[in-house]
Design a protein around this motif. Structure first.
Motif, short mmCIF file in Angstrom:
data_model
loop_
_atom_site.label_atom_id
_atom_site.label_comp_id
_atom_site.label_asym_id
_atom_site.label_seq_id
_atom_site.Cartn_x
_atom_site.Cartn_y
_atom_site.Cartn_z
N ALA A 1 85.53 -0.55 -44.53
CA ALA A 1 86.84 -0.47 -45.19
C ALA A 1 87.43 0.94 -45.06
CB ALA A 1 86.73 -0.87 -46.65
N ASP A 2 86.60 1.96 -45.17
CA ASP A 2 87.09 3.33 -45.04
C ASP A 2 87.59 3.61 -43.62
OD1 ASP A 2 86.43 3.84 -47.68
OD2 ASP A 2 84.54 4.84 -47.19
N ARG A 3 86.86 3.12 -42.63
CA ARG A 3 87.27 3.32 -41.24
C ARG A 3 88.56 2.57 -40.94
NH1 ARG A 3 83.11 2.38 -36.92
NH2 ARG A 3 84.44 3.81 -35.80
N ILE A 4 88.70 1.37 -41.49
CA ILE A 4 89.93 0.59 -41.32
C ILE A 4 91.11 1.33 -41.95
CG2 ILE A 4 91.10 -1.54 -41.99
CD1 ILE A 4 88.27 -2.89 -41.72
N SER A 5 90.94 1.79 -43.17
CA SER A 5 92.01 2.52 -43.86
C SER A 5 92.41 3.78 -43.12
CB SER A 5 91.57 2.88 -45.29
OG SER A 5 91.39 1.72 -46.05
N GLU B 1 103.64 -1.29 -38.86
CA GLU B 1 104.09 -2.57 -39.42
C GLU B 1 103.68 -3.74 -38.52
OE1 GLU B 1 105.27 -3.14 -42.41
OE2 GLU B 1 105.22 -0.99 -42.86
N LEU B 2 103.78 -3.55 -37.22
CA LEU B 2 103.38 -4.58 -36.27
C LEU B 2 101.87 -4.85 -36.35
CD1 LEU B 2 104.18 -6.55 -34.07
CD2 LEU B 2 104.19 -4.65 -32.46
N VAL B 3 101.09 -3.79 -36.42
CA VAL B 3 99.63 -3.94 -36.57
C VAL B 3 99.31 -4.68 -37.86
CG1 VAL B 3 97.48 -2.67 -37.00
CG2 VAL B 3 98.98 -1.98 -35.12
N GLN B 4 99.98 -4.32 -38.93
CA GLN B 4 99.72 -4.97 -40.21
C GLN B 4 100.05 -6.46 -40.16
OE1 GLN B 4 97.63 -3.42 -41.89
NE2 GLN B 4 98.66 -2.68 -43.72
N ASP C 1 96.34 6.67 -39.72
CA ASP C 1 96.66 7.41 -38.49
C ASP C 1 97.81 6.74 -37.74
OD1 ASP C 1 94.64 9.20 -39.08
OD2 ASP C 1 93.24 8.40 -37.58
N ILE C 2 97.75 5.42 -37.61
CA ILE C 2 98.82 4.69 -36.92
C ILE C 2 100.13 4.84 -37.67
CG2 ILE C 2 99.62 2.40 -36.22
CD1 ILE C 2 96.59 1.70 -35.78
#
Length: 119
Positions: free
Chosen positions: A3-7, A22-25, A12-13
């Motif tokens: 979860a920390d690495r994802i956040s 927004e597109l990644v999300q 960064d993005i």
């Protein structure tokens, strides 16, 4: 701590390009919503999604988002949107949220998830 690495990668993005963020999300929401068994981790500089086994990845580049399919060459491509010439991998380049519907992303994700399921 996944979860920390994802956040961290998401932040960064977001800092580099809010539109790509927004597109990644939006992609993450679709992929994680496919099935309760879908998990996510940061790997190879992007987000790798797995169920029984890995079935796709989302990578943010300078000018686009790439939705990668590790075994994409075996997926049916009835909309002719899969890119790549290799024997195994294929990807879909996304420039905007509109591309998600225009390139039938959800349909390819469902195919990839089904293809990854153990018999």
């Amino acid at each position: 701590m996944a979860a920390d690495r994802i956040s961290k990668l998401l932040e960064d993005i977001r800092l580099l390009n809010p539109d790509r963020f927004e597109l990644v999300q939006e992609l993450r929401e679709i992929i994680l919503g496919l099935d309760s068994s879908v998990s996510e981790e940061v790997k190879y500089g992007g987000f790798l999604f797995s169920a029984d086994q890995p079935f796709c990845g989302v990578f943010s580049y300078a000018k686009h988002i790439s939705l990668e399919f590790g075994t994409g060459a075996s997926l049916p491509d009835k909309f002719n949107v899969l890119e790549g010439k290799g024997n195994i991998r294929r990807h879909i380049k996304l420039l905007s949220a509109q591309d998600i519907s225009e390139k039938h992303v959800r349909e390819y994700l469902v195919l990839a998830l089904k293809a990854s399921a153990k018999p």
